[in-house]
Structures are given as C-alpha cells and as structure tokens.
Design a protein around this motif. Structure first.
Motif, PDB file in Angstrom:
ATOM      1  N   VAL A  96       0.867  -1.176   0.000  1.00  0.00           N
ATOM      2  CA  VAL A  96       0.000   0.000   0.000  1.00  0.00           C
ATOM      3  C   VAL A  96       0.904   1.227   0.000  1.00  0.00           C
ATOM      4  CG1 VAL A  96      -1.812   1.274   1.198  1.00  0.00           C
ATOM      5  CG2 VAL A  96      -1.807  -1.229   1.232  1.00  0.00           C
ATOM      6  N   GLN A  97       0.828   2.023  -1.041  1.00  0.00           N
ATOM      7  CA  GLN A  97       1.623   3.237  -1.163  1.00  0.00           C
ATOM      8  C   GLN A  97       0.747   4.430  -0.780  1.00  0.00           C
ATOM      9  OE1 GLN A  97       2.904   3.153  -5.233  1.00  0.00           O
ATOM     10  NE2 GLN A  97       4.451   1.559  -4.880  1.00  0.00           N
ATOM     11  N   LEU A  98       1.023   4.984   0.393  1.00  0.00           N
ATOM     12  CA  LEU A  98       0.241   6.094   0.924  1.00  0.00           C
ATOM     13  C   LEU A  98       0.967   7.392   0.603  1.00  0.00           C
ATOM     14  CD1 LEU A  98      -2.397   6.208   2.555  1.00  0.00           C
ATOM     15  CD2 LEU A  98      -1.031   6.353   4.627  1.00  0.00           C
ATOM     16  N   ARG A  99       0.300   8.304  -0.112  1.00  0.00           N
ATOM     17  CA  ARG A  99       0.931   9.532  -0.562  1.00  0.00           C
ATOM     18  C   ARG A  99       0.022  10.733  -0.313  1.00  0.00           C
ATOM     19  NH1 ARG A  99       4.292   6.302  -0.559  1.00  0.00           N
ATOM     20  NH2 ARG A  99       5.752   5.676  -2.216  1.00  0.00           N
ATOM     21  N   GLN A 100       0.669  11.883  -0.067  1.00  0.00           N
ATOM     22  CA  GLN A 100      -0.014  13.175  -0.012  1.00  0.00           C
ATOM     23  C   GLN A 100       0.945  14.229  -0.545  1.00  0.00           C
ATOM     24  OE1 GLN A 100      -0.924  14.974   3.806  1.00  0.00           O
ATOM     25  NE2 GLN A 100      -2.838  15.846   3.011  1.00  0.00           N
ATOM     26  N   HIS A 101       0.527  14.954  -1.553  1.00  0.00           N
ATOM     27  CA  HIS A 101       1.410  15.898  -2.236  1.00  0.00           C
ATOM     28  C   HIS A 101       1.299  17.279  -1.593  1.00  0.00           C
ATOM     29  CE1 HIS A 101       2.165  12.796  -5.173  1.00  0.00           C
ATOM     30  NE2 HIS A 101       0.874  12.690  -5.420  1.00  0.00           N
ATOM     31  N   VAL A 102       1.888  17.384  -0.408  1.00  0.00           N
ATOM     32  CA  VAL A 102       1.976  18.649   0.329  1.00  0.00           C
ATOM     33  C   VAL A 102       3.397  18.763   0.871  1.00  0.00           C
ATOM     34  CG1 VAL A 102      -0.469  18.806   0.938  1.00  0.00           C
ATOM     35  CG2 VAL A 102       1.091  17.509   2.406  1.00  0.00           C
ATOM     36  N   PRO A 103       3.867  19.985   1.198  1.00  0.00           N
ATOM     37  CA  PRO A 103       5.268  20.149   1.650  1.00  0.00           C
ATOM     38  C   PRO A 103       5.494  19.842   3.121  1.00  0.00           C
ATOM     39  CG  PRO A 103       4.221  22.287   1.457  1.00  0.00           C
ATOM     40  CD  PRO A 103       3.219  21.296   0.953  1.00  0.00           C
ATOM     41  N   HIS A 104       4.565  19.202   3.804  1.00  0.00           N
ATOM     42  CA  HIS A 104       4.751  18.872   5.217  1.00  0.00           C
ATOM     43  C   HIS A 104       4.159  17.489   5.479  1.00  0.00           C
ATOM     44  CE1 HIS A 104       0.464  19.607   5.915  1.00  0.00           C
ATOM     45  NE2 HIS A 104       0.599  20.701   5.191  1.00  0.00           N
ATOM     46  N   ARG A 105       4.375  16.973   6.699  1.00  0.00           N
ATOM     47  CA  ARG A 105       3.936  15.624   7.052  1.00  0.00           C
ATOM     48  C   ARG A 105       2.948  15.637   8.212  1.00  0.00           C
ATOM     49  NH1 ARG A 105       7.248  11.937   4.579  1.00  0.00           N
ATOM     50  NH2 ARG A 105       6.434  10.295   5.917  1.00  0.00           N
ATOM     51  N   ARG A 106       2.211  16.733   8.411  1.00  0.00           N
ATOM     52  CA  ARG A 106       1.270  16.806   9.534  1.00  0.00           C
ATOM     53  C   ARG A 106       0.210  15.712   9.438  1.00  0.00           C
ATOM     54  NH1 ARG A 106      -1.161  22.468   8.918  1.00  0.00           N
ATOM     55  NH2 ARG A 106      -2.531  21.657  10.545  1.00  0.00           N
ATOM     56  N   THR A 107      -0.290  15.474   8.233  1.00  0.00           N
ATOM     57  CA  THR A 107      -1.335  14.465   8.074  1.00  0.00           C
ATOM     58  C   THR A 107      -0.817  13.075   8.412  1.00  0.00           C
ATOM     59  OG1 THR A 107      -2.310  15.803   6.318  1.00  0.00           O
ATOM     60  CG2 THR A 107      -3.018  13.525   6.468  1.00  0.00           C
ATOM     61  N   PHE A 108       0.420  12.755   8.044  1.00  0.00           N
ATOM     62  CA  PHE A 108       0.968  11.432   8.331  1.00  0.00           C
ATOM     63  C   PHE A 108       1.195  11.233   9.829  1.00  0.00           C
ATOM     64  CE2 PHE A 108       2.185  11.976   3.855  1.00  0.00           C
ATOM     65  CZ  PHE A 108       1.696  10.790   3.340  1.00  0.00           C
ATOM     66  N   PHE A 109       1.573  12.285  10.549  1.00  0.00           N
ATOM     67  CA  PHE A 109       1.737  12.155  11.996  1.00  0.00           C
ATOM     68  C   PHE A 109       0.404  11.850  12.666  1.00  0.00           C
ATOM     69  CE2 PHE A 109       5.492  15.210  11.451  1.00  0.00           C
ATOM     70  CZ  PHE A 109       6.379  14.157  11.386  1.00  0.00           C
ATOM     71  N   PHE A 110      -0.649  12.543  12.236  1.00  0.00           N
ATOM     72  CA  PHE A 110      -1.972  12.293  12.807  1.00  0.00           C
ATOM     73  C   PHE A 110      -2.484  10.916  12.401  1.00  0.00           C
ATOM     74  CE2 PHE A 110      -6.654  12.755  12.406  1.00  0.00           C
ATOM     75  CZ  PHE A 110      -6.942  12.849  13.759  1.00  0.00           C
ATOM     76  N   LEU A 111      -2.277  10.542  11.137  1.00  0.00           N
ATOM     77  CA  LEU A 111      -2.720   9.235  10.667  1.00  0.00           C
ATOM     78  C   LEU A 111      -1.957   8.111  11.351  1.00  0.00           C
ATOM     79  CD1 LEU A 111      -4.659   7.918   8.663  1.00  0.00           C
ATOM     80  CD2 LEU A 111      -2.868   8.046   6.938  1.00  0.00           C
ATOM     81  N   GLU A 112      -0.709   8.345  11.703  1.00  0.00           N
ATOM     82  CA  GLU A 112       0.085   7.343  12.413  1.00  0.00           C
ATOM     83  C   GLU A 112      -0.534   7.007  13.757  1.00  0.00           C
ATOM     84  OE1 GLU A 112       4.656   6.806  14.138  1.00  0.00           O
ATOM     85  OE2 GLU A 112       3.985   8.720  13.283  1.00  0.00           O
TER      86      GLU A 112
END
Length: 517
Positions: A164-180
């Motif tokens: 599963v390749q999870l991607r978001q095309h934004v210049p930060h990783r805030r969403t990935f920290f919350f999703l984690e």
C-alpha cells in the motif's frame, strides 16, 4: 390451586426432597442415577482419564501470535482474556472434545520457563447418566515457530504479496503524523511485515492481499482519499493452473489540510449553496469541513465530491503571519459545528511586523470572536500584501479580497515560558525503515521539526484530536520545583487519560530506534 388453598387459610405442608443412602458408605444423599455420593463416585470414577496433562503450544515470537490448528494464528498476549484458557486448551487438545469445559484459568509460572499452566474444570457423564465435575491441570510447553508471514519476512524482506503506497502531495507531514496515531490506536497495520518511510509518504507491505485491502478500507474511513490497484504476475504453474501475483494499492490523500485557506471553484461553490468563495478548512476526517469566516456558513465536502472537481489550497499554514488585536467589537452569539465553537466578530488588527513602524491597521471580520481580546496575538493570512496567482480566483469577477483572514490564536508567549520543560505525556511511534531518498541530515532535521510542531499543535488546540489518540505517560518527566502559578499553564488536560497508560520498555526501545533512523 395452591394459591387458592393458601388464601382460604388451609394448611399446606412444605415439600421436602427425599434422601437415600449411598450404596458404598451409607451417607444420606440426594438420589442420583449412580446411587453413590460424590466422594465415592470420584474415588471410583476419574472423568479426567484420557485427558493429557502435558501438551505443546506453538508461539510466533515475532508477532506474539499462537497457532490454532490446523493453520490459523491468533494474536494475544500471555494471560490475556483472548484467547481464554479454556478455548486455548480446547483448540490444542482433541481429547477435550468429549468433555464439557466449565471454566479455565491461568496458573502463575515463571515468565521465561516456556511453560504455561492452565487449570480447567470439566464435566462428563460418569455412571448411569450421573454428571460429575472435576478440575484438571494441563501444562503447555511453548514451542517457538515463525508464522507464515513472519517467516516470509525473515527469509527476505521483499517477499511481500501486497503493498500500500500512501501519498499526499503537500510540503509537510502533519497528516501522516496524525494518521500514524490513528493506525496505532486501532491496530490497522498490525499485520504489516514491513513499513518504509519515503520522501513523499509511507509504504506498507503485507503478506496477504486481504490484509492490505482491510488497511486501505481503514484509511479511506478516516481521511478523504482516492485509490487505484494493480497486480503483477510473479509466477504460474500451467499444469495446476496456479498463479502468484504481487498487488499494489496506490492511495492518494486529499492535499487539503486543516487551517488551509481555499478559494472554491465556482462549480463546487454552487453545489454547496454558493458558499465562499474564500473558506477555511476547519477539520479533515473522511470528509472536509469548510467554514466561511465572514458568514459562519459551513459545509461538508466528502471524498467523492472533492475528487470530481479537485482543487488546491490558496495559502497553507506555512504562510501564516502574526497579527495583534487592537479592538474587538460587534460580537454575535456563538455557534457549534462538529464540536468546535465559533463566534462572528469585527476586530481591528495590525501586523506584528508593522507594529510600532507605521499606522497600518485592518478592520476585518473573523470567526474567532469567542477567543480574542485586546492585546492578543493571532495567526492569520495577510491577503493585503500576498501575491495570489490562483486560477480559481480569476474566475470571480469583481470579488474583493479581505485584507486579512485570522486562523488561530497564538500561544508563543506561553510556549517560551515552557521552553526546556519536558512534557508529562508522549505519543507512541511506528517502527519504520527510512528510504534512501528520505535520508540525510536536512531531511531528518526537517522531520523532527515538523513532529515538534505537531506536538505543539496538540498542546494549543487539543479539542477534536485527543479523543482519537492514545496518550502515554512520560516516565522521564520530573515536575519543576518552581511550578508556574499562572492558570492555564498546564501542558494539556490529560491527567485522566495518561494516569494509567505507560509505554513498555520494548515499545520505548522501538520508538527510540525509529527516531534514530
């Protein structure tokens, strides 16, 4: 009839159960098919005859799962309620099929002895239909053996079936920290054989296609995504008609994040009742909550509606500017939308960079009237001097941009007072490998800074986020002797949440190793 006799005053003799003498010892007892008391019956009949007192149970040391014959694996910790001792014993001993399991409990043993003692209470028919209950102690010898997924991963990390390749095309990783944090709380990636962090997202590798599909469904339920799948033939046997594939799921997260300023396309604005066109993203879940800061009108935009007409953010949180509040006036009653409070007010603000340099002030509307007072510092978007080259903005002829749009109150002063102070709480992290493209001193420093900003965001605005996370107690926290006497200076209102939650030593070691990578 008995009630009628009792009401009429007639004497009703009490009913007594007759007793008989035991045919062996002569003790009075209640009659049973064997005509023997329980003591004599146990001395002559052993219902545990044929039941094993020693058995073996297979344990996978990598994922802490237990084998339930023939091929199923159940993940559980020692002495956990699932699986129960009775179910565990019944699944590993076919001899217990002739008995009725009444109760089972663990008996303490040395943790490193590779022995598990389970005390069972079984029932079985003894003589002539008499039912006898007796306790039986079974000793299980733990045999370590890797399950199929772990053995495949140990043999070669590339032996995965679905990715599963999870991607978001934004210049930060805030969403990935919350999703984690959501993934850890719900155990959505518990069956992943490997997790790898890349420069633009995270890759999850699974040993079965069904596990990957279940993970994709979980992600689709918490954030707006679009997905596509593909498969590649690895090998096939023409004689037995067996085909082996590798499956890849590409999941793209919506690039709209919380606190983004958005200019809605005319088509989307019309579908939402002429909302906007300038709106703020107030919350992101499986749908996007949009708020008009000048009218307090709100609307929810789900993933299907967004991907039919995708759009980007006009300004993001990295472009926030500090303003100082000079005056607050014309407040309206508060409204609550999706757990968040808003109050429309007209305020007079000035940019902090201009404060004391010139007399430039702005009279604007804001949805933060319930939070602001004179002298407060607030973060917002400076549209007066911003150069916006948005294509959607050009479609609105004659639309006048406001001078500024306020987003949130700033707590920089409180943050400086807490500088160097350890948090009394912490978050668990996933154990991830770092891709070669995401390595480097600059990338690691950027990732650590973004994670620190995420923690600060939790401190300053915990509503709506903490109820979806698991907060742990920081064992290294030491309260300061000179505690601040100012009200509201606590880190977070988390005393009830973190009082009984602590990371184990193994989990802390995994987290430290992950941060070191």
């Amino acid at each position: 009839m008995d009630m009628d006799m009792a009401s009429s005053g007639m004497f009703v003799p009490p009913q007594t159960l007759g007793t008989v003498l035991c045919c062996i010892c002569g003790v009075p007892m209640e009659p049973n098919p064997a005509n023997m008391c329980a003591r004599c019956l146990r001395s002559r009949v052993d219902i545990t005859e044929g039941l094993p007192r020693h058995a073996a149970i297979v344990h996978c040391p990598e994922c802490s799962s237990w084998l339930q014959p023939p091929r199923s694996w159940l993940r559980a910790e020692l002495e956990s309620p699932a699986p129960s001792p009775s179910a565990c014993a019944a699944s590993t001993n076919p001899y217990l099929a002739s008995c009725a399991l009444v109760h089972g409990e663990f008996v303490w043993t040395e943790p490193h002895s590779k022995r598990i003692h389970v005390k069972l209470r079984v029932q079985r028919e003894a003589l002539h239909g008499a039912i006898l209950e007796q306790s039986h102690l079974v000793e299980f010898t733990v045999q370590d053996r890797l399950c199929e997924s772990c053995s495949r991963a140990q043999a070669s990390p590339d032996q995965w079936v679905a990715a599963v390749q999870l991607r978001q095309h934004v210049p930060h990783r805030r969403t990935f920290f919350f999703l984690e944090q959501l993934i850890l709380r719900h155990g959505a990636a518990a069956r992943a054989v490997r997790i790898k962090e890349t420069s633009s997202g995270v890759d999850f590798f699974f040993g079965h296609r069904s596990h990957a599909m279940k993970f994709v469904e979980f992600v689709s339920g918490v954030v707006p995504v679009r997905r596509r799948s593909d498969k590649q033939l690895v090998s096939h046997d023409t004689k037995s008609n067996n085909y082996n594939y590798k499956y890849t799921f590409s999941v793209e997260i919506c690039p709209i994040c919380r606190e983004d300023l958005i200019c809605l396309p005319p088509k989307v604005s019309n579908s939402l009742g002429n909302l906007g066109p300038l709106v703020i993203c107030a919350k992101v879940s499986n749908s996007i909550l949009l708020v008009d800061p000048e009218t307090l009108r709100t609307a929810f935009l789900d993933a299907d509606e967004y991907w039919r007409t995708p759009f980007g953010a006009l300004l993001s949180s990295r472009q926030l500017v500090e303003f100082i509040v000079l005056d607050v006036k014309e407040k309206t009653p508060e409204v609550t939308v999706s757990g968040s409070r808003y109050c429309l007010a007209r305020v007079e603000v000035a940019r902090m960079s201009d404060f004391g340099q010139n007399d430039t002030t702005f009279d604007i509307k804001t949805h933060l009237g319930h939070l602001l007072k004179e002298g407060d510092v607030v973060l917002g978007y400076d549209l007066y001097s911003a150069n916006s080259n948005d294509v959607e903005m050009d479609k609105y002829k004659g639309f006048e941009l406001p001078y500024a749009i306020l987003i949130k109150k700033s707590y920089e002063e409180k943050r400086q007072r807490k500088h160097g102070k350890q948090r009394k709480w912490r978050l668990k992290r996933m154990q991830m490998e770092v891709d070669d493209g995401a390595r480097g001193r600059g990338s690691e420093e950027k990732r650590n800074n973004e994670y620190e900003e995420f923690l600060r965001e939790l401190e300053e605005n915990p509503t709506g986020m903490l109820d979806q996370m698991t907060i742990y107690k920081n064992k290294d926290h030491r309260p300061s002797e000179t505690a601040s006497m100012l009200s509201g200076d606590d880190d977070l209102p988390l005393d009830e949440l973190i009082s009984k939650l602590e990371l184990s030593d193994d989990e802390e070691g995994e987290e430290d190793e992950d941060m070191a990578q």
